[in-house]
Write a protein that holds these residues in place. Structure first.
Motif, mmCIF file in Angstrom:
data_model
loop_
_atom_site.group_PDB
_atom_site.id
_atom_site.type_symbol
_atom_site.label_atom_id
_atom_site.label_comp_id
_atom_site.label_asym_id
_atom_site.label_seq_id
_atom_site.Cartn_x
_atom_site.Cartn_y
_atom_site.Cartn_z
ATOM 1 N N UNK B 62 34.320 -23.166 21.967
ATOM 2 C CA UNK B 62 34.709 -21.664 21.817
ATOM 3 C C UNK B 62 35.470 -21.418 20.744
ATOM 4 N N UNK B 63 36.393 -20.515 21.055
ATOM 5 C CA UNK B 63 37.315 -20.109 20.174
ATOM 6 C C UNK B 63 38.836 -20.875 20.318
ATOM 7 N N UNK B 64 38.725 -21.626 21.280
ATOM 8 C CA UNK B 64 39.731 -22.755 21.428
ATOM 9 C C UNK B 64 40.221 -23.575 20.250
ATOM 10 N N UNK B 65 41.083 -23.595 19.322
ATOM 11 C CA UNK B 65 41.223 -24.534 18.453
ATOM 12 C C UNK B 65 42.660 -25.014 18.761
ATOM 13 N N UNK B 66 43.277 -24.842 19.875
ATOM 14 C CA UNK B 66 44.620 -25.570 20.124
ATOM 15 C C UNK B 66 44.413 -26.673 20.973
ATOM 16 N N UNK B 67 43.237 -26.765 21.866
ATOM 17 C CA UNK B 67 42.936 -27.928 22.583
ATOM 18 C C UNK B 67 43.507 -27.749 24.024
ATOM 19 N N UNK B 68 44.735 -28.125 24.151
ATOM 20 C CA UNK B 68 45.542 -28.065 25.179
ATOM 21 C C UNK B 68 46.995 -27.915 25.193
ATOM 22 N N UNK B 69 47.581 -27.919 26.312
ATOM 23 C CA UNK B 69 49.144 -27.720 26.003
ATOM 24 C C UNK B 69 49.742 -29.042 25.697
ATOM 25 N N UNK B 74 52.931 -24.359 23.934
ATOM 26 C CA UNK B 74 53.387 -24.026 25.168
ATOM 27 C C UNK B 74 52.637 -23.158 25.994
ATOM 28 N N UNK B 75 51.747 -22.306 25.338
ATOM 29 C CA UNK B 75 50.897 -21.306 25.952
ATOM 30 C C UNK B 75 49.602 -21.872 25.445
ATOM 31 N N UNK B 76 48.336 -21.913 26.269
ATOM 32 C CA UNK B 76 47.284 -22.572 25.571
ATOM 33 C C UNK B 76 46.102 -21.541 26.136
ATOM 34 N N UNK B 77 45.498 -20.899 25.254
ATOM 35 C CA UNK B 77 44.319 -20.015 25.729
ATOM 36 C C UNK B 77 43.030 -20.730 25.769
ATOM 37 N N UNK B 122 43.983 -36.163 23.377
ATOM 38 C CA UNK B 122 45.074 -35.868 24.562
ATOM 39 C C UNK B 122 46.397 -35.821 23.816
ATOM 40 N N UNK B 123 46.541 -36.512 22.713
ATOM 41 C CA UNK B 123 47.872 -36.286 22.025
ATOM 42 C C UNK B 123 47.811 -35.136 21.245
ATOM 43 N N UNK B 124 48.836 -34.876 20.703
ATOM 44 C CA UNK B 124 49.035 -33.699 19.893
ATOM 45 C C UNK B 124 47.928 -33.317 18.871
ATOM 46 N N UNK B 125 47.327 -32.067 18.783
ATOM 47 C CA UNK B 125 46.175 -31.816 17.974
ATOM 48 C C UNK B 125 45.124 -32.816 18.320
ATOM 49 N N UNK B 126 44.229 -32.785 17.431
ATOM 50 C CA UNK B 126 43.161 -33.727 17.284
ATOM 51 C C UNK B 126 42.416 -33.777 16.211
ATOM 52 N N UNK B 164 45.005 -18.139 29.913
ATOM 53 C CA UNK B 164 46.117 -18.407 29.189
ATOM 54 C C UNK B 164 46.780 -19.511 30.010
ATOM 55 N N UNK B 165 47.087 -20.620 29.632
ATOM 56 C CA UNK B 165 47.491 -21.668 30.407
ATOM 57 C C UNK B 165 48.981 -21.989 30.247
ATOM 58 N N UNK B 166 49.720 -22.525 31.075
ATOM 59 C CA UNK B 166 51.278 -22.504 30.893
ATOM 60 C C UNK B 166 51.776 -23.516 31.694
ATOM 61 N N UNK B 167 53.224 -24.376 31.376
ATOM 62 C CA UNK B 167 53.678 -24.996 32.403
ATOM 63 C C UNK B 167 53.714 -24.190 33.621
ATOM 64 N N UNK B 168 53.685 -24.926 34.738
ATOM 65 C CA UNK B 168 53.586 -24.410 36.063
ATOM 66 C C UNK B 168 54.929 -24.112 36.874
#
Lengths: 884, 345, 389
Positions: B62-69, B74-77, B122-126, B164-168
């Motif tokens: 979708x519009x997520x081009x960051x992938x994961x935390x 440090x913030x991922x939508x 799972x590594x940084x970027x992809x 928006x995900x973040x460290x818990x």
């Protein structure tokens, strides 16, 4: 709105949290739709059919706010006998001239006011050339006649009263036809109509918010007009929670029309004089105000002369018409697209580009770039080396050989610009609010503000011409050009003070445009801004936090005119001056004090009672009745029907887009009969019915913004934190189209029009849906338009796909709807691309005449609107062009 | 060390970590039901904390081009497109001539692409997902008559979830527990922060986190994650992401207040016909003793890339050592016995 | 402090709180109630999964078959039918540890086993065995430590490990174990390496005297050295390692025993190598048994051991260990050559065992199913993890 204006959308979310219902109508399911209570997909370019359906629902079910409509709008006014509606003429109004593709508006007038005053009115064709419609943003166009008060029938029964005319005009817009035209299922349409009407009236108001994409249609102005008609019928204008909000595409776009960067305007929406009709000052002034008209535009002479005094100071005297002759004159269309074509044709030698990136941001990028490649010199002021500064070495035309870097003769001067935090000044946002901005940091390196650039440019020009005896240099020699400077940076405050205006006898700054005189004793750079320095204080710099004042927040910034937050807010009270309801109390008449009062600055003469009836011979402000809320309008009323000024008709009518797959289901007249087309080999159009072969480009496409980028990308593609969020150009297609065309998610595809083909990655998403229109299944695809050939992330530009076809009122291009083909895989490269597109044109039988036959009714059908004599063969730019 | 120092509800984390005098525990409540996916949180976070970009690759999620935390995000939508109803909203595509949903194919294409890159991205970027061989052109589409596709069998419902995900900032933080250098520490605000001048990049925290939040930064070698803007808290400012969030989807404040608000919000959503609204990570009795940053979700956690029932590895600490001890003992016995036997020979 | 930021926070975001409040006190208009219930029921039915085909029953996890082709509303974000995830992306981060760490595990275990053999050999008068194992023990410890440091993101900061002693961190515990373990075996090995002519010197005599106690001290810590690494792996969120915490220590210590035994069989003459052979036999048997049990018990996560690199390494490990073990039991007693071969096989087997386990862990983080499925099952069977108190 969430997509392009997320920060503004927080207030929508807040309203939603308080129970407001949010409806989103858009060809594509966007981030806004995700949060809306009701999403309605529609076919791009069918908005008037949709809104017209709402008008019809209101009128045929008698849902309008009658008291409001009868007194505050022109519903009761009688129109001339000569007027013919589209119903009578199969899609045209009376007065159409097929030669100039424009209307003579005489028959549109109110009865008894039909153009006895011919002097000022420009020939209709010329008015169209000059986008005259744009010249009325701060108030209606003039009305001429022997009386200030038009004849009216308050019972709204008279067959020729505006109300009845409107009713007949929109009777055709049934839910059935809306469905056939827009592809909106009747059930959804009914929900919209009910929500809108139920939420309007005494107790409630509804707001319309649109993004400027609405203006980018060949009938853009009429889109917004239709919304205005609905809002007037429902009593949603001049009242809290109502109105029509334009979400501007760019900071201070409002400001750039108030103090215009437009060819046909002077500050404050005074029209730019025209060579044919404005020989002298009086002719000019008489043409921009009616001799008997009501309202504040009657004082146009004071506004004009004060402006001339600001321009030329002491040199401007009554004897020399206040240097009126120093002003340049319009000789026709000098709009940005006309100018681009003139560049191609070698008629333009130099060009300034300021914070604009036409190579990516304007329609028909190829035309723009070939034009710029044919200049002697080009000055680009921007934050980064944008495509418009580097086109000569990296544009797509290099690949096709149409531009050869070694031979491109354009000398490009790039001037690094200071960003908004590196300069002081004001932004004017969509509420007409001026907000002062301090300089946060000094500009780095050679970066300078626009103010600095033009101030010093002006000084150097004056130096060069100081000793000239040439008459034509007088305007520059006499130009009033003294501003305070800090170091070499001119003081933005001193400029704002000049815009606010002075009393030249006392030297005091003015408190508002009421103080402007027509005798040369006042100066004012922009009459509507007069008052921004009221009391010698920079009102725009006020920043009292919202929790320290009421909801109207009158002490935050300054809003023109006179800090009125809601324009025409007299309408928030009933004819007797009482609030329509406690819930919606805003501005009202205080009997004891004998003045208007309320939460906002009353947009009305403070002490004129609601009962005031002007004497028969009154004109101007004096002629405004106590219940004429629309004080800028020539008749003091809200216009359901526009008797003068709009190039394409007094009432909105559904016309198909310039490029469409469908025949207009309403009338034989296919498209806007007055739209601006440029029939020339380098500006081909995809065919639209009744022309054959429309299906060679079988899909509808539209473009818009992503939250992550800014328009042509000049402010986002150079920033890693934004670029990584949307790194690549893509096309969004529905799963249905993906299956039909064999498109793979994340694979490559290319989009083709008669202009060119661009390639991009495929994003398959449920957010797009096919629609059923006129018994046919139509697929719509969506493209963002942020990418170009330079920056951290690059991609092909969606605007390269569009041709140039414009709205006649404002000369804004139709870049929100066109037809295209979508094919899997990458596009052909180099010269092969030109042949590939040529193949499409051949299959579609496209000639220079395609799309230029504006009138499609009866005998007028075969008149094409071409530029001079062109051989109908359209091919890639010829070798000579290539050798530039 | 108090009773629940390793596991279970912990009244006062800061005190347990040895902060005698300390402000109340603060955190985030991210209400995904009002997130508009503008990503202002991602940008504001990177701007304030000078986090490097995460690579310019189109992921097609979708519009997520960051992938994961990760170390650089440090913030991922998250963006999730679903063929599901949302509250009382009428089906967005009701009555339009749609076919089956394309969501499945999209997910397959993305998953297939992810499988092609190392560590499944799972590594940084992809890596950008490679296009499949261009399919054959099916030629001009034929305009079908209505009824050829009656919307009946087609997709009608649709909703677009953004979160928006973040460290818990867990009550029992796996990363903090296993850090051998003390680089990770519990602040007086009850948050978990890495001291970059201490971290030696052993990477234990990366595997210690049950949410896959913290990661080691390529080329830097140290572990990085959300600090809940420790520096801003010290200056009495709210964290950059919460400050930038236009719709207040990210709410910052004392944890108790946030939990209260969240409870009300959930009840209200249920009343408004959104029964699938649920809180994630707010329960002090869960596997990590509750999160300092918790969420309101509209679907199962795993749909957002969150573990459905995370447990801090430290819970098993005693058992793990018991087994290790047993094994060691067996080893000793064996070693001794081999010589004892030896005597007989 | 508290007051400070709370006050400032209000000021810094004027109205944030009343905005918040507004969100929570949304007015409900009449007529909503009915539709609420309708919608509510719809969802609840959906949640129960008793949804007719018209409604997407995907609020619950779409277990079992997936109706894709016939245009059903499959909302699963991942092609696999049996569970849902975010585009099939991993939930956990993949361990950043490279193969170095497996080398260390192997060498550390070897060193530990060897030091124990050495101690035994010393006490039971097997000089050759003693000498070889002492030197090998120090050597492998040194090499192992190199890999350990080399795997750090910031090797120059390895000493930061000594800043704290943290019982909750097996790595910290292990660091201190190594600190205690190293010197003793160092002394013992040093005395073995001491050139004859120096033995008479004061230093020589001192070393000679310290060799045995040093060796014994190290031997005492050796089992911890061999087993803490298993605890280190187990105390992570990595499914393959965490769920294997029962067997992993036995696999590791046994593997250490096997490798040490193998080494002893190489360095010691047949006459002295008895204990080494027996240790090797014990090690290989227990190692094989433990890993069988592990892979049998783990259920879904066992897949991570049975696929990809992990599978290849573990298969090698099993084969070599089995061969080496049999060799130790049957042939090594008779032929030095067979002993050496078996020893080598055991060393290699132990080496691959550690590599295999490392990669099993990595693989179990690369696919979200290893995280989501077990947790889902847990929730279904006994509800989400909940601790009272």
């Amino acid at each position: 709105m969430a997509e392009a204006h997320p920060v503004g959308f927080q207030w929508v979310m807040e309203a939603k949290a308080r129970g407001a219902k949010v409806i989103h109508v858009d060809p594509r399911f966007s981030r806004t739709s995700a949060l809306a209570d009701l999403y309605v997909p529609l076919r791009a370019g069918s908005d008037i059919a949709f809104l017209g359906g709402v008008v019809n629902y209101i009128l045929s079910n008698d849902k309008c706010f009658r008291e409001y409509v009868v007194v505050y709008t022109n519903a009761s006014f009688i129109v001339t006998e000569g007027f013919r509606d589209t119903e009578d003429l199969d899609g045209l109004f009376s007065g159409y001239d097929p030669e100039t593709a424009s209307y003579d508006m005489t028959t549109w007038q109110y009865e008894g006011m039909e153009g006895t005053h011919a002097a000022g009115r420009r020939p209709s064709g010329e008015a169209r050339e000059q986008a005259a419609g744009l010249q009325h943003e701060s108030g209606g166009p003039p009305l001429h006649g022997e009386r200030a008060q038009p004849r009216s029938d308050p019972t709204l029964q008279h067959p020729r009263c505006v109300y009845q005319i409107l009713k007949r005009h929109f009777a055709r817009y049934t839910p059935r036809l809306v469905e056939e035209t827009c592809g909106i299922p009747p059930e959804q349409f009914r929900q919209v109509c009910e929500a809108w009407t139920e939420n309007s009236g005494r107790e409630r108001t509804t707001a319309v918010v649109y993004a400027v994409g609405w203006t980018q249609h060949s009938v853009g102005v009429q889109y917004i007009r239709t919304a205005a008609v609905i809002q007037l019928l429902l009593g949603n204008m001049g009242r809290p929670g109502g109105g029509i909000m334009a979400m501007r595409g760019h900071t201070s776009i409002q400001g750039s029309t108030d103090i215009p960067t437009l060819f046909n305007l002077l500050p404050g929406y005074l029209p730019m004089p025209s060579a044919s009709t404005h020989q002298d000052l009086s002719a000019y002034i008489e043409s921009i105000r009616g001799d008997k008209q009501k309202g504040f535009w009657r004082n146009a002479d004071a506004y004009t002369i004060s402006l001339l005094k600001e321009y030329w100071g002491d040199a401007a005297t009554a004897d020399n018409d206040y240097c009126f002759d120093y002003l340049p004159r319009l000789t026709g269309d000098h709009g940005t697209y006309r100018t681009a074509m003139d560049m191609v044709d070698g008629k333009v030698y130099g060009f300034f580009l300021l914070g604009q990136n036409p190579a990516v941001g304007s329609a028909h990028g190829r035309l723009q770039r070939l034009g710029m490649a044919n200049l002697d010199w080009l000055v680009v002021r921007d934050l980064a080396m944008i495509e418009s500064a580097t086109f000569w070495k990296d544009s797509p035309e290099i690949e096709t050989g149409e531009i050869v870097p070694e031979q491109c003769r354009t000398e490009v001067f790039f001037m690094p610009a200071a960003s908004h935090v590196e300069k002081e000044g004001t932004f004017t946002q969509t509420q007409r609010m001026l907000q002062w901005r301090e300089k946060a940091v000094e500009p780095s390196g050679d970066q300078r503000s626009e103010l600095w650039f033009f101030y010093h440019l002006g000084k150097r020009l004056k130096q060069r011409l100081a000793d000239s005896t040439d008459e034509r240099d007088r305007p520059v020699q006499d130009l009033n050009w003294d501003y305070e400077v800090h170091g070499d940076e001119p003081s933005a405050e001193s400029v704002l003070r000049a815009i606010n205006g002075h009393d030249l006898r006392t030297g005091r700054v003015l408190d508002g445009y009421m103080q402007l005189k027509a005798d040369g004793s006042t100066s004012c750079g922009c009459w509507i801004y007069s008052g921004v320095f009221a009391g010698g204080i920079n009102q725009a710099a006020r920043r009292k936090p919202r929790d320290q004042q009421d909801a109207t927040a009158l002490e935050w910034g300054w809003v023109w005119p006179y800090n009125r937050r809601i324009l025409y807010n007299r309408a928030s009270a009933d004819p007797q001056g009482r609030p329509w309801s406690e819930r919606k109390r805003y501005v009202w008449w205080d009997e004891e004090k004998g003045e208007w009062t309320g939460h906002d600055v009353p947009d009305f003469e403070k002490t004129k009672p609601p009962t005031y009836v002007p004497p028969e011979d009154a004109v101007g402000v004096e002629a405004l009745r106590g219940d004429d809320p629309f004080v800028m309008q020539a008749d003091g009323k809200g216009w359901l029907y526009v008797p003068n000024g709009l190039q394409d008709g007094p009432m909105p009518t559904h016309y198909e887009p310039h490029e469409s797959l469908f025949r207009n289901p309403f009338y034989s007249q296919q498209g806007n009969p007055t739209r601006k087309v440029y029939g020339r080999p380098d500006n081909p159009s995809n065919p639209a019915p009744p022309e054959p072969n429309a299906d060679v480009f079988p899909f509808v496409f539209t473009t818009s913004r992503l939250t992550e980028h800014h328009t042509a990308g000049g402010m986002s593609r150079w920033l890693p934190y934004l670029s990584e969020l949307q790194p690549e150009m893509f096309v969004e297609v529905s799963p249905e189209l993906a299956r039909e065309r064999g498109l793979d998610h994340l694979g490559w595809a290319h989009v083709v029009t008669s202009r060119t083909a661009i390639e991009c990655r495929v994003v398959v998403t449920d957010r797009l849906t096919p629609l059923r229109v006129q018994d046919r299944l139509v697929h719509q695809v969506w493209l963002p338009y942020h990418w170009g050939t330079v920056g951290l992330v690059t991609g092909e530009s969606a605007n390269d796909l569009f041709g140039v076809a414009l709205d006649p009122n404002v000369l804004i291009q139709e870049t929100k709807v066109a037809t295209c083909d979508v094919q899997p895989g990458r596009r052909p490269r180099g010269r092969a691309l030109l042949d590939y597109v040529e193949g499409y044109r051949r299959r579609a039988g496209i000639t220079v005449e395609t799309g230029t036959r504006l009138a499609t009714v009866g005998p007028l059908v075969d008149r094409a609107h071409l530029e001079g004599a062109h051989d109908p063969e359209i091919g890639p730019a010829s070798e000579e062009e290539g050798e530039r | 060390m108090t009773e629940h120092s390793l596991f279970g509800p912990l009244e006062d984390v800061a005190a347990d970590a040895g902060h005698a005098e300390h402000p109340p525990r603060v955190g985030f409540f991210t209400d995904t039901s009002i997130c508009i996916g503008c990503k202002a949180c991602e940008v504001a976070c990177k701007e304030w904390n000078l986090v490097p970009d995460d690579g310019f690759t189109l992921l097609g999620m979708s519009y997520d081009n960051t992938g994961n935390l990760g170390a650089n995000t440090w913030r991922h939508v998250a963006f999730i497109e679903q063929e599901l109803p949302l509250g009382r909203r009428p089906p967005p595509f009701e009555g339009t001539p749609t076919g089956p949903s394309g969501t499945g194919e999209v997910a397959e294409a993305v998953a297939a692409g992810l499988e092609r890159v190392e560590h499944r991205g799972a590594e940084l970027g992809t890596e950008p997902v490679e296009p499949r061989p261009a399919p054959v052109d099916l030629g001009m589409p034929s305009f079908e008559l209505p009824g050829a596709r009656t919307g009946a069998e087609g997709r009608q419902e649709f909703r677009w979830l953004m979160a928006s995900d973040v460290c818990k900032h867990c009550t029992h933080a796996g990363c903090l527990d296993v850090c051998p250098t003390g680089a990770l520490f519990r602040t007086e605000f009850g948050t978990v922060v890495v001291q970059q001048d201490i971290c030696n990049g052993c990477g234990y925290c990366v595997s210690g986190c049950p949410y896959g939040v913290i990661d080691r930064r390529e080329g830097d070698g140290r572990a990085w994650k959300c600090t809940l803007c420790y520096d801003r808290l010290h200056d009495g400012l709210e964290p950059a992401c919460a400050k930038a969030c236009p719709t207040n989807s990210i709410q910052f404040g004392p944890l108790d207040e946030l939990r209260e608000h969240a409870q009300q919000r959930v009840e209200q959503l249920h009343a408004d016909g959104v029964p699938e609204a649920r809180l994630y990570g707010e329960d002090p009795h869960d596997g990590v003793g509750g999160n300092g940053a918790f969420f309101l979700l509209l679907d199962e956690p795993e749909v957002y890339g969150l573990p459905p029932d995370p447990v801090v590895p430290t819970r098993d600490l005693p058992r793990i050592w018991r087994y290790a001890g047993a094994a060691a003992l067996a080893f000793v016995t064996a070693a001794v016995s081999v010589f004892v036997e030896g005597r007989k020979r | 402090m508290t007051r400070r930021w709370r006050l400032r926070e209000r000021a810094s975001d004027a109205g944030a709180r009343d905005r918040l409040a507004a969100v929570f006190t949304r007015v409900r208009r009449p007529g909503d109630a009915g539709r609420d219930r309708a919608a509510g029921d719809r969802h609840l039915r959906a949640v129960d999964g008793e949804e007719d085909g018209r409604q997407p029953g995907r609020l619950d996890r779409p277990r079992g078959e997936r109706r894709g082709a016939d245009g059903s509303r499959e909302a699963s974000m991942v092609p696999r039918a049996d569970f849902r995830s975010y585009y099939g992306r991993p939930v956990l981060k993949t361990p950043v540890w490279k193969d170095d760490i497996a080398y260390y595990f192997f060498l550390g275990g070897l060193s530990a086993g060897s030091s124990m053999l050495a101690a035994g050999a010393d006490l039971t008068g097997r000089p050759a065995l003693r000498r070889g194992t002492r030197i090998a023990s120090l050597g492998s410890l040194a090499l192992g430590s190199f890999y350990l440091v080399h795997d750090l993101g910031r090797p120059e900061r390895f000493h930061h490990m000594l800043r704290v002693a943290k019982p909750t961190s097996p790595m910290s515990v292990g660091t201190w174990i190594l600190v205690g373990y190293g010197p003793g075996i160092g002394l013992a090995a040093a005395s073995e390496l001491m050139p004859r002519r120096l033995r008479a010197t004061r230093l020589g005599r001192l070393l000679g005297a310290l060799a045995r106690p040093g060796n014994l001290a190290s031997a005492a810590l050796a089992p911890a050295v061999a087993s803490y690494t298993a605890a280190l792996l187990s105390q992570t969120a990595v499914p393959a390692w965490n769920e294997a915490h029962e067997e992993l220590p036995f696999v590791f210590t046994a593997s250490a025993a096997a490798s040490a035994g193998g080494l002893g069989m190489i360095v010691a003459p047949l006459a002295e190598a008895g204990p080494a052979r027996r240790l090797a036999a014990y090690g290989s048997v227990v190692e094989l048994a433990a890993s069988r049990r592990m892979e049998g018990r783990l259920g879904l996560v066992a897949e991570a051991f049975a696929t990809g690199k992990a599978h290849r390494y573990l298969r090698l490990a099993t084969g070599l260990t089995a061969a080496g073990g049999l060799g130790a039991m049957l042939l090594a007693r008779h032929s030095r050559l067979a002993a050496a071969a078996s020893g080598a096989a055991l060393l290699a087997g132990s080496f691959y065992e550690r590599l295999g386990i490392l990669h099993a862990g990595v693989q179990s983080t690369e696919d979200p199913k290893y995280v989501v499925e077990p947790q889902r099952r847990r929730i279904e069977e006994s509800g989400p993890t909940r601790v009272d108190g």
